[in-house]
Enzyme design. Structure first.
Site, mmCIF file in Angstrom:
data_model
loop_
_atom_site.group_PDB
_atom_site.id
_atom_site.type_symbol
_atom_site.label_atom_id
_atom_site.label_comp_id
_atom_site.label_asym_id
_atom_site.label_seq_id
_atom_site.Cartn_x
_atom_site.Cartn_y
_atom_site.Cartn_z
ATOM 1 N N GLY A 2 9.890 -2.943 0.564
ATOM 2 C CA GLY A 2 8.673 -1.931 0.890
ATOM 3 C C GLY A 2 8.733 -1.401 2.205
ATOM 4 N N LYS B 56 -8.140 -0.866 -6.082
ATOM 5 C CA LYS B 56 -8.133 -1.874 -5.165
ATOM 6 C C LYS B 56 -9.154 -2.997 -5.482
ATOM 7 C CE LYS B 56 -6.365 -3.889 -1.229
ATOM 8 N NZ LYS B 56 -5.074 -4.092 -1.074
ATOM 9 N N PRO C 254 11.533 3.310 3.135
ATOM 10 C CA PRO C 254 11.970 2.902 4.702
ATOM 11 C C PRO C 254 10.697 2.274 5.643
ATOM 12 C CG PRO C 254 11.887 5.212 4.397
ATOM 13 C CD PRO C 254 11.704 4.655 3.118
ATOM 14 N N ASP C 255 10.994 1.561 6.503
ATOM 15 C CA ASP C 255 10.050 1.182 7.384
ATOM 16 C C ASP C 255 9.171 2.566 8.054
ATOM 17 O OD1 ASP C 255 8.243 -0.220 8.666
ATOM 18 O OD2 ASP C 255 9.883 -1.188 10.083
ATOM 19 N N GLY C 256 8.283 2.669 8.102
ATOM 20 C CA GLY C 256 7.457 4.059 8.876
ATOM 21 C C GLY C 256 7.262 4.786 7.938
ATOM 22 N N GLY D 183 -2.530 -9.483 -0.476
ATOM 23 C CA GLY D 183 -1.871 -10.400 0.164
ATOM 24 C C GLY D 183 -0.805 -10.714 -1.040
ATOM 25 N N THR E 293 0.773 -1.274 0.075
ATOM 26 C CA THR E 293 0.015 -0.128 0.181
ATOM 27 C C THR E 293 0.819 1.431 -0.071
ATOM 28 O OG1 THR E 293 -1.873 -1.161 1.141
ATOM 29 C CG2 THR E 293 -1.624 1.294 0.980
ATOM 30 N N VAL E 294 2.082 1.222 0.623
ATOM 31 C CA VAL E 294 2.845 2.303 0.911
ATOM 32 C C VAL E 294 3.520 2.566 -0.675
ATOM 33 C CG1 VAL E 294 4.747 3.342 2.028
ATOM 34 C CG2 VAL E 294 3.230 2.327 3.293
#
Length: 236
Positions: free
Chosen positions: A170, A37, A200-202, A112, A16-17
């Site tokens: 991701g 989606k 990056p995570d976050g 998924g 999604t990000v």
């Protein structure tokens, strides 16, 4: 590039990000973009879904969530459990083609992993991509098991005659360990090309302006981002 299907090695890898980042990049370049989606699962009608997050992060205004199920299952299983009709990939394909006539880019986010079933006939997002003649971007995780999951995903796509346009990490941790760092070379070997990007995570917790900068810096060949795969590898 008019239709891009974003799939992944499973849930929670950052699809999604990545979709939001692609939309933000397209808007930044002045291109028209639509996000689709086909099936949102694991969210009640009044809860925030993936499309809502994409809108919040990127500012895209043309979005479609064709079906929503509250059960956190595959689209086919969620429809069966709820007693509803399954998602029609044929109808989704028609919608995407219509949007492609008026939008420079249409991004389709799968649910998924690449072989999650959408209907009782076993239709998957890989089948949708093949029917649309769309390019496919694969979002992967890092760490233990990630290379195996990526290999299985890429093999499944190849078996169906679908050639991925690239692989994106991701959710890259702020402090990667040896397991995460060692994944990079293997992922590029599997994809037979450099990474298309790393987010990056976050990143999904950032404000819209800061997120747009991260999207530009984190995606390489995708829509003219600023990511340098060689520089990223050298910094590991």
């Amino acid at each position: 590039m008019s239709v891009l299907v974003v799939t992944g090695t499973g849930s929670g890898v950052g699809k999604t990000v990545v979709v939001a980042a692609l939309a933000a990049l397209a808007l930044r370049r002045g291109s028209s973009v639509a996000v689709v989606k086909p099936a949102q699962t694991g969210a009640c009608p009044d809860e925030v879904g993936d499309v809502d997050r994409v809108i919040e992060l990127s500012g895209v205004t043309t979005t479609f969530e064709t079906r929503r199920f509250s059960e956190p299952l595959s689209p086919a299983a969620a429809a069966r459990v709820s007693g509803a009709a399954p998602v029609s990939l044929l109808d989704v394909g028609r919608l995407v083609r219509e949007l492609a006539e008026s939008s420079r880019l249409v991004v389709v986010e799968g649910t998924g992993g690449v072989l999650e079933r959408f209907d009782e006939d076993g239709g998957t997002v890989a089948d949708l991509a093949r029917a649309l003649g769309a390019q496919v971007l694969v979002v992967v995780g890092v760490g233990r098991g990630a290379v195996n999951q990526a290999a299985l995903t890429l093999e499944a796509l190849a078996h169906r005659g679908v050639e991925p346009v690239g692989v994106v990490i991701g959710r890259w941790p702020a402090e990667p360990g040896v397991a995460e760092r060692s994944c990079v070379a293997d992922l590029e070997m599997l994809a037979a090309r450099p990474l298309a990007g790393v987010l990056p995570d976050g990143a999904g917790e950032l404000g819209r302006e800061e997120f747009a900068e991260v999207a530009h810096d984190g995606l390489g060949a995708m829509l003219g981002g600023g990511f340098d795969p060689a520089g990223f590898r050298a910094a590991l």
